[in-house]
Scaffold this active site. Structure first.
Site, PDB file in Angstrom:
ATOM      1  N   ASP A 220       0.869  -1.174   0.000  1.00  0.00           N
ATOM      2  CA  ASP A 220       0.000   0.000   0.000  1.00  0.00           C
ATOM      3  C   ASP A 220       0.912   1.232   0.000  1.00  0.00           C
ATOM      4  OD1 ASP A 220      -2.140   1.696  -0.087  1.00  0.00           O
ATOM      5  OD2 ASP A 220      -3.200   0.839   1.610  1.00  0.00           O
TER       6      ASP A 220
HETATM    7  C1  NOJ Z   1      -3.996   4.026   0.011  1.00  0.00           C
HETATM    8  C2  NOJ Z   1      -5.185   3.134   0.144  1.00  0.00           C
HETATM    9  O1  NOJ Z   1      -5.148   2.426   1.381  1.00  0.00           O
HETATM   10  C3  NOJ Z   1      -5.305   2.128  -0.986  1.00  0.00           C
HETATM   11  O2  NOJ Z   1      -6.506   1.426  -0.851  1.00  0.00           O
HETATM   12  C4  NOJ Z   1      -5.223   2.818  -2.314  1.00  0.00           C
HETATM   13  O3  NOJ Z   1      -5.365   1.890  -3.347  1.00  0.00           O
HETATM   14  C5  NOJ Z   1      -3.887   3.547  -2.402  1.00  0.00           C
HETATM   15  N1  NOJ Z   1      -3.818   4.531  -1.348  1.00  0.00           N
HETATM   16  C6  NOJ Z   1      -3.670   4.220  -3.754  1.00  0.00           C
HETATM   17  O4  NOJ Z   1      -4.461   5.326  -3.886  1.00  0.00           O
END
Ligand code: NOJ
Length: 747
Positions: free
Chosen positions: A295
């Site tokens: 993430d």
């Molecule tokens: C953080 C989020 O937790 C995740 O779900 C998302 O895909 C990413 N940012 C990218 O935007």
């Protein structure tokens, strides 16, 4: 001669690789196995790559087109030219994406195409209801179709990878991200997760209209302490295996191409450094073949977690755990070269990660045509088509849940001459999108007011008063709202949260209606005019007060582009509501977590028994939620009778009659639950094991039948082995988890 030996070596290696990968082919992958020539292509490329170029493939950076988190390295264009990027996120439209791809395939040394990822969470341009709303439809085919359309639209604008589905089971509605998931139930969560993967990926990417899905957030991100986003998770092994892991596994079995690690820790280990999770379980036990992305900055954030001294240490932990791609952190790019010299990471692991990413690029067809997802003509003709918008409208209506309807307040009677739409959510296009709006344009949304006006035409006078803001203390608009109610013969009270009050980084400690909306509701209801609340929200809300005073409440979530039209279809009875909530609505915030598949405890509260102090209860609130999992009313009514459970060998057949006892046709979501009465470890009071969504004509009785096998009754034990235990069970069938008829059976 030298060239010939080299090719032969590569060929043998490719054959070996194919043989090695053979067992995992049992997986239902939508993409075909790599041909030996593709394997050779990958090995040839690998042999030409510098370490930096390899690490580049393992790096994902954001463009400056959209922002979904903090930016550390804004030099993404130069990085592309230098071959130091494998994929880009937050970029779309052909005009924006194509030049970036061109940079990669024309200006970088090895000309390797980029993957383009984006958070296409509930639609790309045509925005559908938030995932929690879609889940309330219990319509797996519709959910799959919504993702198909999302993939078609996203892939027409340069995107070939979505960061969805989020399949995190969640029991705490304070956590804002419950809006992105399917609710509290594991079994239903698995079915919805599979449907979403099927929708995004189809049977593969050959048609250019499907995209890579990314199951997230692995694992148990949905259980942060106190419902505060990004907070610590502390979970028993049995509940991890029994409740939280199955939906990720369901996606792997459905052939999901990629997986995202979660921000949280499990047993003190942040997921991005969890080798047991990412390698032993995911790859060795579950046979996952795609690539793992972190993430956003979650490698770097291990320094904050305190399991790594610095980013270099964190990069080493991530690489050694099985991470393939670093989202946004530059941690692999910057630190792996030194780690390699120090022998803290292995080149074999880096090569394997590169192979996985190149394999995915081949499967996407990017080496054949790097611009195959950049088609100007498709961008013109396949986005927000009439068919997609019509479908979105249907899904809005299907996602609505009728929570209360005293004296058949709804549908709005045909005799009504003046309708007052009152409330801060009544005349807003913007809020209709909810959170994670992707490329959705709020200007193109149908607000509730638009939807009502579209429906009524000139036949009914429709007036609007805001009454108050979504979330402040200003009471001065309430008088005008009361006056408008006085002029009308029916009131639609549009209340709820703002679109951004749920989603990422949007946790709340009190999930009541925000601001002074309860006061507005009280003043309007006091006029005595027939009133229905139209509720907009990204999570279950604690609306006990509203439930006490309002004659009718229709839950509509955030419906997206077609919100107003779809809601109006339900309000005016063109569509009979059939949605059922997939997450319990607590009576108040202090009751959280409250979910249907809880345990009995050693001192259960018995509502029919004598008063007893020393039982599991609250002094100030019942144990039951306001609205339980599986609950939702219809404009007609259904009754259940004649349940039977028949066991033959290891097969259990449960049948029940369902009668439409009302005066209109309606769809009913018939739910099957099981209780394992005595187990070697305690078992939930009820567990969903199946459902059927059926159209039942008024007056008709249908017989519904479910077949289970003993394997469906298996559960995880403290040694993490999964098996069923013979004994006595109850089967329950009903239209809500709290209203069921039951039949015992033995196995
Ligand atoms: C953080 C989020 O937790 C995740 O779900 C998302 O895909 C990413 N940012 C990218 O935007």
């Amino acid at each position: 001669m030298h060239h010939y030996t080299r090719t032969l070596k590569l060929f043998c290696l490719a054959i070996l690789l194919c043989l090695l990968f053979q067992p995992a082919m049992a997986q239902k992958t939508p993409v075909s196995r790599l041909s030996s020539s593709d394997s050779i292509k990958i090995e040839t490329l690998l042999s030409k790559m510098t370490l930096d170029e390899k690490l580049g493939q393992l790096s994902l950076f954001a463009s400056d087109w959209d922002v979904t988190g903090p930016i550390l390295n804004s030099n993404y264009k130069q990085l592309i030219r230098d071959g130091k990027v494998g994929a880009i996120l937050n970029a779309y439209t052909v005009d924006f994406v194509k030049p970036l791809q061109k940079m990669a395939v024309e200006e970088s040394r090895l000309k390797i195409p980029l993957i383009f990822g984006y958070d296409v969470i509930h639609g790309h341009r045509t925005i559908f209801p938030i995932p929690l709303g879609q889940a309330a439809s219990w319509d797996l085919l519709s959910i799959e179709k919504a993702e198909q359309i999302s993939a078609m639209e996203a892939s027409a604008e340069g995107i070939n990878w979505t960061f969805a589905p989020m399949v995190d089971i969640a029991r705490d509605p304070r956590w804002g991200r419950v809006s992105e998931g399917a609710g509290e139930d594991t079994w239903l969560g698995c079915r919805i997760a599979e449907a979403r993967v099927r929708g995004f990926q189809g049977k593969g990417y050959a048609d250019g209209r499907h995209v890579l899905a990314c199951v997230k957030h692995f694992a148990a991100y949905g259980a942060p302490l106190g419902g505060r986003d990004y907070n610590t998770v502390d979970i028993s092994s049995v509940s991890l295996y029994e409740t939280y892991l199955p939906p990720y596994k369901a996606c792997i079995d459905a052939g999901v191409a990629t997986l995202m690690t979660s921000f949280n820790e499990i047993n003190g280990v942040p997921s991005t450094a969890n080798r047991w999770l990412l390698t032993d379980l995911l790859r060795k036990e579950w046979g996952f073949r795609g690539f793992v992305v972190t993430d956003y900055l979650s490698i770097n954030q291990m320094v904050n977690h305190g399991n790594a001294a610095d980013v270099k240490d964190a990069a080493s932990l991530a690489m050694n755990s099985g991470v393939d791609m670093d989202m946004m952190g530059s941690a692999f790019l910057e630190h792996i070269p030194a780690l390699l010299k120090e022998k803290k990471v292995k080149i074999a692991d880096i090569d394997e990660a590169v192979r996985r990413i190149l394999t995915t690029k081949i499967q996407l067809g990017l080496f054949d045509d790097p611009y195959r997802f950049c088609n100007k003509q498709r961008e013109q003709t396949e986005i927000m088509t009439k068919e997609s918008l019509d479908f979105a409208r249907k899904l809005v209506a299907e996602s609505c849940v009728l929570l209360k309807n005293d004296h058949q307040t709804l549908p709005v009677p045909a005799s009504v001459k003046t309708i007052a739409v009152i409330g801060p959510l009544g005349d807003t296009k913007k809020e209709m999108l909810g959170n994670w709006i992707a490329a959705g344009q709020w200007e193109k949304c149908v607000s509730l007011l638009d939807g009502i006006r579209n429906k009524c035409g000139d036949k009914v006078r429709v007036i609007y008063e805001k009454g108050c803001a979504i979330n402040d203390n200003e009471l001065s608009g309430i008088d005008a709202a009361v006056k408008a109610a006085g002029e009308a013969d029916f009131v639609l009270l549009a209340l709820g949260e703002g679109g951004e009050m749920s989603g990422e980084a949007a946790s709340r400690t009190s999930i009541e209606l925000p601001g002074v909306q309860n006061q507005l509701a009280a003043a309007v209801v006091k006029t005595g005019k027939p009133t229905a609340v139209v509720l907009f929200n990204g999570r279950p809300l604690a609306i006990s007060y509203l439930n006490d005073i309002a004659p009718a409440i229709l839950e509509t979530w955030f419906g997206g582009t077609q919100a107003g039209n779809g809601i109006a279809d339900v309000l005016f009875g063109d569509v009979n509501p059939s949605g059922k909530i997939t997450m319990s609505f607590p009576r108040n915030t202090g009751q959280i977590p409250v979910f249907y598949n809880c345990k009995n405890t050693g001192r259960p509260f018995n509502p029919d028994g004598p008063k007893d102090k020393y039982v599991s209860q609250y002094l100030d609130c019942p144990n039951t939620p306001l609205y339980p999992f599986g609950y939702g009313l219809s404009y007609t009514s259904f009754s259940y009778s004649g349940i039977k459970a028949v066991v033959v060998g290891n097969t259990i057949t449960i049948t029940s009659n369902v009668t439409n006892t009302g005066d209109r046709d309606g769809e009913e979501i018939v739910q099957l639950y099981i209780q394992d009465k005595v187990g070697s470890i305690t078992r939930p009071l009820k567990e969903l094991k199946g459902f059927k969504k059926l159209l039942i004509r008024k007056g008709d009785t249908v017989s519904v039948s479910f077949t289970l096998t003993a394997a469906d009754l298996a559960f995880y034990h403290p040694d993490l082995k999964k098996y069923w235990e013979p004994g006595e069970f109850n089967a329950f069938v009903g239209g809500s988890s709290d209203k069921v008829i039951s039949a015992p059976f033995k196995l």
